[in-house]
Design an enzyme around this catalytic site. Sequence first.
Site, PDB file in Angstrom:
ATOM      1  CG  ASP A  19      31.930  -1.137   8.286  1.00  0.00           C
ATOM      2  OD1 ASP A  19      32.736  -0.217   8.522  1.00  0.00           O
ATOM      3  OD2 ASP A  19      30.719  -0.947   8.057  1.00  0.00           O
ATOM      4  N   GLY A  79      23.083   7.003  11.687  1.00  0.00           N
ATOM      5  CA  GLY A  79      23.581   7.497  12.961  1.00  0.00           C
ATOM      6  C   GLY A  79      23.882   6.375  13.932  1.00  0.00           C
ATOM      7  CB  SER A 102      27.299   3.746  11.402  1.00  0.00           C
ATOM      8  OG  SER A 102      26.645   3.376  10.224  1.00  0.00           O
ATOM      9  CB  SER A 154      28.258  -2.957   9.152  1.00  0.00           C
ATOM     10  OG  SER A 154      28.690  -2.637   7.843  1.00  0.00           O
ATOM     11  CG  HIS A 193      30.661   3.012   7.382  1.00  0.00           C
ATOM     12  ND1 HIS A 193      30.236   1.823   7.939  1.00  0.00           N
ATOM     13  CD2 HIS A 193      29.774   3.945   7.807  1.00  0.00           C
ATOM     14  CE1 HIS A 193      29.141   2.025   8.649  1.00  0.00           C
ATOM     15  NE2 HIS A 193      28.845   3.316   8.598  1.00  0.00           N
TER      16      HIS A 193
END
Length: 460
Positions: free
Chosen positions: A243, A323, A325, A341, A213
């Site tokens: 992801d 942050g 991710s 994710s 993402h």
Amino acid sequence: MSHKRIPKRKAAIAAGSVAALGAAALLLPNANASQDGAEDTAAAAKTLKAGDASDLASQLAGLLGDAFAGSYYDADSQQLVVNVVGDNNQLIVQAKKAGAAVRQVDNSTAELKSAAQTLKSEATIPGTAWAVDPRTNKIRVTADSTVTGEKWDTLEATVESLGSGMATIHKSAGTFKTFASGGDAIFGGGSRCSLGFNVTAGDGSPAFLTAGHCGVAVAEWSDAQNGAPIATVDQAVFPGQGDFALVKYNDPATEAPSDVNVGGGQTVPILQAAEAAVGQEVFRMGSTTGLADGTVTGLDATVNYPEGTVTGLIQTNVCAEPGDSGGSMFTRDGLAIGLTSGGSGDCTVGGETFFQPVTTALAAVGATLGAGDAGGAGEGAGAGEGVGEGAGAGEGVGEGAGEGEGVGDGAGTGDGVGEGAGAGEQAGGGDAVGGERAGEEAGVGDQSGAEDGSGLTGTN
């Protein structure tokens, strides 16, 4: 920042810096070496590391066939527990001889998958997630705080239609969301994510993995806020079957060390990618919250984010925040497990967090972990106090002794990630943060932190 693009230099690890780890468990030596028990018909379950348990689970899945109904790692007994459907005594004996503890259950893997398919077709509602929990032999369904009214009624009715022994439903106080944010670590288009693991792309160029993402939202990423781009997205998947994103460094000469920065100038060498096991202890590093630890609670999870449905994830109780991710999930013995994710909650109240399996991401993008040698950057010598216990002269990044190829390039006292025994190049016979690694450790004493061209790296 974890794994940022950096000059090749020495990782300075002062004796007092171990406090920066936060998660104290990472400092403890892992003495849970695999034990080969005597071969007999009773075949008591073996004591295993989580990574070895995951490998054994994969083997037994093939051996047991339709009788295999999942497995999990019992961290207290350090044993693999395998669920078996039916009463085929021959298969049960084979599983026990292989080293697993066997538990007979009611729900088969096929039945659980069929139930998950029903949830997908009838209850794909934003704010819901489900994963198989082998410890209960049921599907654990979770709904966040946005699932109310008719949405909750639909979800509850669908779960009830599966039968009383097939699934459980739980409420989460938070909201399922991806953990991208504006702020620190890797930056692009006003967003902030975290670098997961450095890899080598299929064409041999240096690259890194992060969350999909993040990759679909921004094409170019920098290592400083408002800085010039240093890497460009090559492939990204989100939502859908994963992801993850492969981001290639713009400079083909970029150093891409295979390690995780855990704060205080310390790094954990990453040796290889591995599958997760339910019950396994894991650590997560992210640009917002730093180091956190917890356990794997579910596999092959489906999460219905507001942006769409993502399948094939790992569910954990490790906290994360915006942050984080894309950040790395790994084990104390240097195994790369997942990429952050999203999930619910934060690192104050906790919650569920989901991770992209690294093994799946690597296979999909055609990359290999690290700079092509799965955890080593040449030869090194030296000693210092690090993460775990070493052999002989002091403490190092796991247990190690002997001669052979090393992790790092350089020489002199204070070189390396810990105190080790012997002089010259060490091979095998050692642990990296409690696990097996090939590394070289020589010399005596604590690290001075002097930069001397070592292949080990420190990140900021």
